[in-house]
Design a protein around this motif. Sequence first.
Motif, mmCIF file in Angstrom:
data_model
loop_
_atom_site.group_PDB
_atom_site.id
_atom_site.type_symbol
_atom_site.label_atom_id
_atom_site.label_comp_id
_atom_site.label_asym_id
_atom_site.label_seq_id
_atom_site.Cartn_x
_atom_site.Cartn_y
_atom_site.Cartn_z
ATOM 1 N N PRO A 1 98.942 57.404 78.727
ATOM 2 C CA PRO A 1 98.046 57.762 79.826
ATOM 3 C C PRO A 1 97.214 56.620 80.374
ATOM 4 O O PRO A 1 96.602 56.765 81.421
ATOM 5 C CB PRO A 1 97.149 58.844 79.212
ATOM 6 C CG PRO A 1 97.190 58.595 77.749
ATOM 7 C CD PRO A 1 98.556 58.060 77.473
ATOM 8 N N THR A 2 97.146 55.485 79.679
ATOM 9 C CA THR A 2 96.415 54.339 80.209
ATOM 10 C C THR A 2 97.408 53.253 80.615
ATOM 11 O O THR A 2 98.528 53.208 80.101
ATOM 12 C CB THR A 2 95.436 53.761 79.175
ATOM 13 O OG1 THR A 2 96.165 52.981 78.224
ATOM 14 C CG2 THR A 2 94.676 54.877 78.461
ATOM 15 N N PRO A 3 97.018 52.350 81.530
ATOM 16 C CA PRO A 3 97.937 51.279 81.942
ATOM 17 C C PRO A 3 98.045 50.149 80.943
ATOM 18 O O PRO A 3 98.783 49.194 81.166
ATOM 19 C CB PRO A 3 97.317 50.799 83.263
ATOM 20 C CG PRO A 3 95.883 51.111 83.154
ATOM 21 C CD PRO A 3 95.786 52.361 82.324
ATOM 22 N N GLU B 1 93.142 46.832 82.627
ATOM 23 C CA GLU B 1 92.654 48.100 83.164
ATOM 24 C C GLU B 1 91.471 47.930 84.118
ATOM 25 O O GLU B 1 90.524 48.715 84.096
ATOM 26 C CB GLU B 1 92.246 49.037 82.022
ATOM 27 C CG GLU B 1 93.388 49.479 81.131
ATOM 28 C CD GLU B 1 92.929 50.472 80.075
ATOM 29 O OE1 GLU B 1 91.707 50.704 79.965
ATOM 30 O OE2 GLU B 1 93.782 51.009 79.368
ATOM 31 N N ARG C 1 91.595 57.069 85.383
ATOM 32 C CA ARG C 1 91.719 57.568 84.013
ATOM 33 C C ARG C 1 91.948 59.076 84.001
ATOM 34 O O ARG C 1 92.727 59.592 83.186
ATOM 35 C CB ARG C 1 90.471 57.212 83.197
ATOM 36 C CG ARG C 1 90.629 57.519 81.705
ATOM 37 C CD ARG C 1 89.389 57.140 80.907
ATOM 38 N NE ARG C 1 89.087 55.730 80.977
ATOM 39 C CZ ARG C 1 89.660 54.812 80.205
ATOM 40 N NH1 ARG C 1 90.563 55.180 79.302
ATOM 41 N NH2 ARG C 1 89.320 53.540 80.315
ATOM 42 N N SER D 1 95.538 59.662 84.831
ATOM 43 C CA SER D 1 96.417 59.261 83.738
ATOM 44 C C SER D 1 96.449 60.312 82.629
ATOM 45 O O SER D 1 97.463 60.466 81.946
ATOM 46 C CB SER D 1 95.964 57.920 83.166
ATOM 47 O OG SER D 1 96.192 56.890 84.087
ATOM 48 N N GLY E 1 103.913 58.990 83.663
ATOM 49 C CA GLY E 1 104.199 58.190 84.842
ATOM 50 C C GLY E 1 105.622 58.294 85.338
ATOM 51 O O GLY E 1 106.238 57.290 85.732
ATOM 52 N N ARG F 1 102.190 59.710 89.188
ATOM 53 C CA ARG F 1 100.760 59.446 89.034
ATOM 54 C C ARG F 1 100.231 58.563 90.167
ATOM 55 O O ARG F 1 99.157 58.815 90.720
ATOM 56 C CB ARG F 1 100.522 58.771 87.686
ATOM 57 C CG ARG F 1 99.068 58.447 87.384
ATOM 58 C CD ARG F 1 98.913 57.979 85.958
ATOM 59 N NE ARG F 1 99.655 56.779 85.676
ATOM 60 C CZ ARG F 1 100.285 56.514 84.536
ATOM 61 N NH1 ARG F 1 100.285 57.399 83.566
ATOM 62 N NH2 ARG F 1 100.918 55.395 84.349
#
Length: 535
Positions: free
Chosen positions: A89-91, A346, A406, A409, A415, A512
Amino acid sequence: MKPIFTIFSFFLCVSFLSAQNTIKLHIFYTNDLRGGIGWQKATFMNPDFPPELGGGASTAAIINKIRRQARLNGEEVLLLDGGDFIFGPTPLGEDSKGRAIVEYMNHVGYDAAVPGINDFNLGREDLTALGRQAHFPLLAANVIDSASLKTAEPFTPYTIIEKNGLRIGLFGIVSKAAEQNEDPQRIRGLRFLSEVQAAQKTVEQLKEQNADIIIALAHLGLPYDSEEGYDVLREQEAQNIFKDSYVNTMELARSVAGIDLIVSGHIPRGYQEPWEDPVNHTICVQNYAGGGNLGLITLNIDKSTKTVTGYDLPSVDGSLLLLSLDEFWPEESTANLIRSLEEQYEPGFDEMIGETVQSLNRNLQGESRLSNLMCDAMLESTGADFAFNNYVSMRADIPIGPITPRDLSSVFPFGNEIVVIKMEGKLLYDLMEGSIAGYNNGFAIGGGRIISNKGLPDGKRILSFKIGGKPLDPHQTYRVATSAYLAKGNYGLTKLAFLPDDVFEYTGIKVRKAVEEFVRKHSPLNIAVEGRWPK
């Protein structure tokens, strides 16, 4: 967790009670980290006032202290991962091409990991680069190069670690489902062999090299419900059904003798109590996804026979430690490392990009404001005539008020790429008709309206189907946007798997990202439930 004496007092107690003829092997494990190494809020515990979790820095605090105590007591520690550690869920994992996650794993001292299905989305070249960066082996006994027929770079089938007179054999197994990648180019030149056959061969090789303890890192998944999963296994055996491919962890434990412990990944269902196969006595453990917990099991190993005689768990609740800041304060150097990685990969992740005037909640049975937002964003980003996606692709709700990357995500952790398919109206009708057979509830849709009656016979459930306000033309070609996962024929859409390649347009746009751009453009959002597909 219930109030317990701390993990550290557990460790001291176990060490004190340890018999002189017993070696204690403390095995920490993670799986399905999905880039979740930073601080996070435990919304699954309390969505309104979620407690804070320390993530990878709290993990480091626990492991470092246990390692120090183990050295004093003549005991041993391993840190292992069951796969899918990059994408989430985070880049942090995706945008760094996994480098940030491997840098963290090097820092805290992982001993071995198995690649997960989603880790292959990185592509072979970048995975190879990660293998060179890692200070630990990436184990995959059933992934070979299709040309040389040898274990594919950067993987190794197994490794042997010597600790306290023990030879500990570790090997990795990846689900054959990895070969169904949404982009075949990512796994070009790779073959995924039978999980059971590869495991049997590797166990034999490890025994030939005098391994005392054998541990498998299996990205196969323990069932969501252990009792139901075991009932299925017994029913298969009663019908003389013995699988050697596309197996889960429970089936591997039953099919392959000689494995002492399996660290499982792929299914985000944590097992507080290890599952032990009653035939082969293989112990199986699995953590929750996302890095909010750390797994720990302590194997008791007889010094003379070098066999596992039992195990201890760190808590009255079981083997999974919730990384609460109240209990496990983050280790400073690891916290600083993660903070620097987040600043690098991020930027702007917590900045407001828009707002919503209503809460955007999911509905797993039908239309919702959140599903309409998703499908409208897919339409706008691609210019397609119609869009559909499954309801379970949304994994969180968005409360009223500001929206950040966020937040999005958390809703769309995987994604998935948007694919536009050129198809005739007749095929689109058949796909939607089939999606309401049995217990199925259709799809989230955009660009059209469907009226149906599930009580009618097959092929006649859809009473009305309009696209752009006009009745669906069975002979007209439409541009239909969906996710890459569905475009491959998953979720009952088998007919899509037989379409020619030239009807698929891989847009490179993630669901996303499409939603993020839609939010930026149309904020403040005032999404309505319009009766797009009344059930």
